[in-house]
Motif scaffolding. Structure first.
Motif, short mmCIF file in Angstrom:
data_model
loop_
_atom_site.label_atom_id
_atom_site.label_comp_id
_atom_site.label_asym_id
_atom_site.label_seq_id
_atom_site.Cartn_x
_atom_site.Cartn_y
_atom_site.Cartn_z
N PHE A 211 28.94 55.28 44.26
CA PHE A 211 30.27 55.02 43.72
C PHE A 211 30.21 53.99 42.60
CE2 PHE A 211 31.24 57.05 47.68
CZ PHE A 211 32.29 57.87 47.33
N ASP A 212 30.94 54.30 41.52
CA ASP A 212 30.99 53.43 40.35
C ASP A 212 31.88 52.21 40.59
OD1 ASP A 212 29.44 55.27 38.84
OD2 ASP A 212 31.25 56.45 38.48
N LEU A 213 32.90 52.39 41.43
CA LEU A 213 33.87 51.34 41.70
C LEU A 213 34.19 51.37 43.19
CD1 LEU A 213 35.79 49.14 40.59
CD2 LEU A 213 37.45 50.97 40.13
N ILE A 214 34.04 50.23 43.86
CA ILE A 214 34.33 50.11 45.28
C ILE A 214 35.43 49.07 45.42
CG2 ILE A 214 33.39 49.52 47.55
CD1 ILE A 214 30.61 50.37 46.42
N LEU A 215 36.59 49.51 45.86
CA LEU A 215 37.78 48.65 45.91
C LEU A 215 38.10 48.26 47.35
CD1 LEU A 215 39.97 50.48 43.25
CD2 LEU A 215 38.79 48.27 43.01
N ALA A 216 37.93 46.98 47.65
CA ALA A 216 38.23 46.43 48.97
C ALA A 216 39.71 46.09 49.05
CB ALA A 216 37.39 45.19 49.22
N MET A 217 40.31 46.40 50.17
CA MET A 217 41.74 46.15 50.35
C MET A 217 42.06 44.68 50.61
SD MET A 217 43.38 48.95 49.90
CE MET A 217 42.23 49.72 48.78
N ASP A 218 41.09 43.92 51.11
CA ASP A 218 41.34 42.49 51.33
C ASP A 218 40.05 41.70 51.12
OD1 ASP A 218 39.88 42.38 53.85
OD2 ASP A 218 41.63 43.22 54.83
N ARG A 219 40.21 40.38 51.08
CA ARG A 219 39.07 39.50 50.80
C ARG A 219 38.02 39.52 51.90
NH1 ARG A 219 43.12 35.06 48.42
NH2 ARG A 219 44.35 36.15 49.94
N ALA B 128 24.49 46.53 43.15
CA ALA B 128 25.84 47.08 43.36
C ALA B 128 26.93 46.02 43.41
CB ALA B 128 25.86 47.90 44.65
N GLN B 129 26.58 44.76 43.40
CA GLN B 129 27.56 43.69 43.55
C GLN B 129 28.71 43.78 42.55
OE1 GLN B 129 27.58 41.08 45.94
NE2 GLN B 129 25.96 42.25 46.92
N GLY B 130 28.40 44.11 41.31
CA GLY B 130 29.41 44.18 40.26
C GLY B 130 30.38 45.33 40.39
N ARG B 131 30.08 46.28 41.26
CA ARG B 131 30.97 47.43 41.48
C ARG B 131 32.02 47.17 42.55
NH1 ARG B 131 26.27 51.42 42.57
NH2 ARG B 131 24.93 50.70 40.91
N ILE B 132 31.86 46.09 43.29
CA ILE B 132 32.77 45.75 44.38
C ILE B 132 33.87 44.84 43.85
CG2 ILE B 132 32.99 44.64 46.63
CD1 ILE B 132 29.93 45.31 46.97
N ARG B 133 35.09 45.27 44.02
CA ARG B 133 36.24 44.51 43.52
C ARG B 133 37.34 44.47 44.58
NH1 ARG B 133 35.81 45.23 37.84
NH2 ARG B 133 33.63 44.86 37.38
N LEU B 134 38.15 43.44 44.51
CA LEU B 134 39.35 43.36 45.35
C LEU B 134 40.42 44.23 44.71
CD1 LEU B 134 40.63 41.94 47.83
CD2 LEU B 134 41.35 40.13 46.26
N PHE B 135 41.01 45.13 45.47
CA PHE B 135 41.93 46.13 44.93
C PHE B 135 43.02 45.53 44.03
CE2 PHE B 135 45.83 48.65 45.21
CZ PHE B 135 45.39 49.88 44.75
N ALA C 34 34.19 40.50 51.16
CA ALA C 34 33.04 39.66 51.55
C ALA C 34 32.04 40.46 52.37
CB ALA C 34 33.52 38.44 52.33
N THR C 35 32.52 41.29 53.28
CA THR C 35 31.63 42.13 54.09
C THR C 35 30.85 43.09 53.21
OG1 THR C 35 33.11 41.97 56.01
CG2 THR C 35 31.56 43.82 55.97
N LEU C 36 31.55 43.71 52.26
CA LEU C 36 30.88 44.65 51.35
C LEU C 36 29.81 43.95 50.53
CD1 LEU C 36 33.99 46.67 50.16
CD2 LEU C 36 32.08 47.56 51.53
N LYS C 37 30.14 42.79 50.01
CA LYS C 37 29.17 42.06 49.18
C LYS C 37 27.97 41.60 50.00
CE LYS C 37 32.05 40.89 45.32
NZ LYS C 37 32.46 39.91 44.35
N ALA C 38 28.19 41.28 51.27
CA ALA C 38 27.08 40.88 52.14
C ALA C 38 26.14 42.06 52.43
CB ALA C 38 27.62 40.30 53.44
N ARG C 39 26.68 43.26 52.46
CA ARG C 39 25.89 44.46 52.78
C ARG C 39 25.29 45.13 51.55
NH1 ARG C 39 29.86 47.57 57.05
NH2 ARG C 39 29.97 45.89 58.57
N ALA C 40 25.88 44.90 50.40
CA ALA C 40 25.48 45.63 49.19
C ALA C 40 24.20 45.07 48.57
CB ALA C 40 26.60 45.56 48.15
N PRO C 41 23.40 45.96 48.01
CA PRO C 41 22.24 45.46 47.25
C PRO C 41 22.73 44.73 46.00
CG PRO C 41 22.42 47.86 47.09
CD PRO C 41 23.47 47.40 48.04
N LEU C 42 21.90 43.89 45.47
CA LEU C 42 22.24 43.09 44.29
C LEU C 42 22.75 43.95 43.14
CD1 LEU C 42 22.35 40.24 43.18
CD2 LEU C 42 19.99 40.49 42.45
#
Length: 163
Positions: free
Chosen positions: A93-101, A115-122, A105-113
């Motif tokens: 996925f090019d963009l991963i939108l988390a519904m809450d902080r 992919a970090q920039g693709r994770i955003r707060l919705f 944080a969980t996504l960023k902890a699990r994601a490889p380095l």
């Protein structure tokens, strides 16, 4: 010459919406954005999905209240099935939108380095508001309507930014 926002827009062809259990907010966001893309005849240009950081509801349909609020706005999400995010999602996925902080944080902890920039707060990514989409799971139906309006506004902004 394209500026960086235009360049980012050109690259985004897949969006993953993520909440805790993938039965309330993220399936609703996926359904709303899918509906909006369909209305502007751009659905085929995107790959959309939703997932949860937890797997408690894997295989279940969305919460009946999410289905009902979506249906009241002419959107059918009843065929969606909850799933937990997997490692491959961070590459697919090019963009991963988390519904809450917390989910962010969980996504960023699990994601490889990488992919970090693709994770955003919705709401931050769509409306420029560093705030959570509240989890309506323990609320009455009116909580789902409030979340629907928030997601609809954010998805509309996302569509404008990507179109």
């Amino acid at each position: 010459m394209m500026d960086s926002a235009e360049s980012e827009t050109k690259r985004i062809g897949s969006v993953l919406f993520v909440c805790l259990g993938n039965i309330c907010r993220s399936p609703l966001a996926e359904g709303i954005f899918r509906h909006q893309l369909h209305q502007v005849e751009r659905l085929e240009a995107f790959r959309l999905d939703s997932a949860g950081t937890g797997g408690w509801h894997a295989g279940d349909p969305p919460d009946p209240r999410s289905i009902a609020v979506a249906r009241s706005h002419g959107i059918d999400i009843s065929q969606q099935s909850a799933r937990q995010i997997v490692a491959a999602d961070f590459q697919q996925f090019d963009l991963i939108l988390a519904m809450d902080r917390s989910n962010e944080a969980t996504l960023k902890a699990r994601a490889p380095l990488a992919a970090q920039g693709r994770i955003r707060l919705f709401l931050d990514h769509t409306l420029g508001i560093r705030a959570d989409v509240p989890d309506p799971y323990h609320d009455a139906a009116d909580g789902f309507e409030a979340v629907y309006r928030m997601l609809d506004q954010g998805c509309s902004a996302l569509l404008r930014n990507l179109a």
